[in-house]
Design a protein around this motif. Structure first.
Motif, short mmCIF file in Angstrom:
data_model
loop_
_atom_site.label_atom_id
_atom_site.label_comp_id
_atom_site.label_asym_id
_atom_site.label_seq_id
_atom_site.Cartn_x
_atom_site.Cartn_y
_atom_site.Cartn_z
N LEU A 165 0.82 -1.22 0.00
CA LEU A 165 0.00 0.00 0.00
C LEU A 165 0.85 1.27 0.00
CD1 LEU A 165 -2.79 -1.02 2.53
CD2 LEU A 165 -2.97 -0.86 0.04
N ASN A 166 2.07 1.17 0.57
CA ASN A 166 3.00 2.31 0.62
C ASN A 166 3.88 2.41 -0.62
OD1 ASN A 166 3.57 1.78 4.15
ND2 ASN A 166 2.01 3.03 3.20
N GLY A 167 3.64 1.58 -1.63
CA GLY A 167 4.41 1.64 -2.87
C GLY A 167 5.69 0.83 -2.86
N ILE A 168 5.92 0.06 -1.82
CA ILE A 168 7.11 -0.80 -1.75
C ILE A 168 6.93 -1.96 -2.72
CG2 ILE A 168 8.44 -2.34 -0.24
CD1 ILE A 168 8.71 0.64 0.50
N ARG A 169 7.96 -2.27 -3.49
CA ARG A 169 7.88 -3.37 -4.44
C ARG A 169 8.94 -4.44 -4.22
NH1 ARG A 169 3.70 -1.85 -4.20
NH2 ARG A 169 2.31 -1.05 -5.80
N VAL A 170 9.93 -4.18 -3.39
CA VAL A 170 10.92 -5.19 -3.02
C VAL A 170 10.87 -5.32 -1.50
CG1 VAL A 170 13.35 -5.84 -3.04
CG2 VAL A 170 12.38 -4.61 -4.99
N VAL A 171 10.49 -6.50 -1.03
CA VAL A 171 10.35 -6.74 0.41
C VAL A 171 11.32 -7.83 0.82
CG1 VAL A 171 8.79 -7.42 2.27
CG2 VAL A 171 7.91 -6.11 0.31
N ASP A 172 12.24 -7.48 1.73
CA ASP A 172 13.18 -8.43 2.30
C ASP A 172 12.83 -8.62 3.77
OD1 ASP A 172 15.20 -8.89 0.11
OD2 ASP A 172 15.27 -6.70 0.22
N VAL A 173 12.68 -9.86 4.20
CA VAL A 173 12.30 -10.16 5.58
C VAL A 173 13.46 -10.88 6.26
CG1 VAL A 173 10.65 -11.31 7.09
CG2 VAL A 173 9.88 -10.35 4.91
N ASP A 174 14.04 -10.23 7.27
CA ASP A 174 15.15 -10.80 8.03
C ASP A 174 14.58 -11.56 9.23
OD1 ASP A 174 17.46 -11.43 9.39
OD2 ASP A 174 18.06 -9.36 9.76
N LEU A 175 14.85 -12.86 9.27
CA LEU A 175 14.32 -13.72 10.32
C LEU A 175 15.40 -14.16 11.30
CD1 LEU A 175 12.12 -15.93 7.96
CD2 LEU A 175 11.33 -14.08 9.45
N THR A 176 16.53 -13.48 11.32
CA THR A 176 17.65 -13.87 12.18
C THR A 176 17.23 -14.01 13.64
OG1 THR A 176 19.19 -12.74 10.70
CG2 THR A 176 19.98 -13.23 12.91
N ALA A 177 16.40 -13.11 14.13
CA ALA A 177 16.02 -13.09 15.55
C ALA A 177 14.67 -13.75 15.82
CB ALA A 177 16.03 -11.65 16.06
N VAL A 178 14.16 -14.52 14.88
CA VAL A 178 12.90 -15.24 15.11
C VAL A 178 13.21 -16.52 15.88
CG1 VAL A 178 11.04 -16.53 13.99
CG2 VAL A 178 11.69 -14.26 13.15
N THR A 179 12.53 -16.69 17.02
CA THR A 179 12.77 -17.85 17.87
C THR A 179 11.82 -19.00 17.57
OG1 THR A 179 11.36 -16.88 19.57
CG2 THR A 179 13.73 -16.47 19.75
N PHE A 180 10.71 -18.71 16.89
CA PHE A 180 9.75 -19.76 16.55
C PHE A 180 8.92 -19.29 15.37
CE2 PHE A 180 5.49 -21.61 16.79
CZ PHE A 180 5.79 -22.96 16.84
N CYS A 181 8.69 -20.19 14.41
CA CYS A 181 7.80 -19.90 13.29
C CYS A 181 7.26 -21.23 12.80
CB CYS A 181 8.55 -19.18 12.17
SG CYS A 181 7.49 -18.75 10.77
N ASP A 182 5.93 -21.34 12.79
CA ASP A 182 5.31 -22.57 12.33
C ASP A 182 4.68 -22.34 10.95
OD1 ASP A 182 3.02 -21.12 12.88
OD2 ASP A 182 2.44 -22.32 14.61
N VAL A 183 3.82 -23.27 10.53
CA VAL A 183 3.22 -23.16 9.21
C VAL A 183 2.28 -21.96 9.10
CG1 VAL A 183 3.48 -25.57 8.61
CG2 VAL A 183 1.42 -24.82 9.78
N THR A 184 1.82 -21.43 10.22
CA THR A 184 1.04 -20.19 10.19
C THR A 184 1.87 -19.07 9.58
OG1 THR A 184 -0.12 -20.88 12.21
CG2 THR A 184 -0.28 -18.57 11.59
N GLY A 185 3.12 -18.97 10.02
CA GLY A 185 4.03 -17.98 9.46
C GLY A 185 4.32 -18.24 8.00
#
Length: 132
Positions: free
Chosen positions: A42-62
């Motif tokens: 919505l803000n016009g961003i077209r390249v999205v990079d997601v850094d997950l280095t500090a994620v301690t848990f992520c399941d199939v919901t994520g």
């Protein structure tokens, strides 16, 4: 039982955003992630990079949130990549055939001499620290 915590940091540079997630991504926090990733488009961003280095848990919901964001970004003519997923998520990505979401962290976004154009902090914590 403690409530899972998730903090989201966003740094924009032109039409690119780096989203850094800290904490747990599950049923209790997926709404924050979904909303924040959707707001990028919505803000016009077209390249999205997601850094997950500090994620301690992520399941199939994520994983479902990331797949939805990837499709929405592609429809908008952009790209979406996950960087440094925790081992369990990396295994889920490989087993489900979704390893295409992974890539290396782009140095140009992090080392720009001009710095980020905007910084946003969101959290499920009742009193998140705001960064300006």
């Amino acid at each position: 039982m403690p409530i899972p915590q998730l903090t989201l940091y966003r740094r924009d540079k032109h039409r690119r955003a780096l989203i850094t997630l800290v904490g747990e991504i599950d049923l209790n926090t997926e709404g924050l992630v979904r909303e924040s990733l959707g707001r990028c488009l919505l803000n016009g961003i077209r390249v999205v990079d997601v850094d997950l280095t500090a994620v301690t848990f992520c399941d199939v919901t994520g994983l479902n949130v990331f797949l939805h964001a990837s499709r929405a970004t592609a429809v908008a003519g952009g790209s979406f990549r996950l960087h440094h997923p925790p081992p369990v998520l990396a295994r889920i990505l490989a087993l489900t055939g979704n390893d295409f979401l992974r890539s290396g962290l782009p140095d140009d976004l992090l080392t720009s001499p001009a710095g980020p154009a905007a910084r946003v902090v969101e959290s499920t914590d009742p009193a998140p620290e705001r960064v300006r």
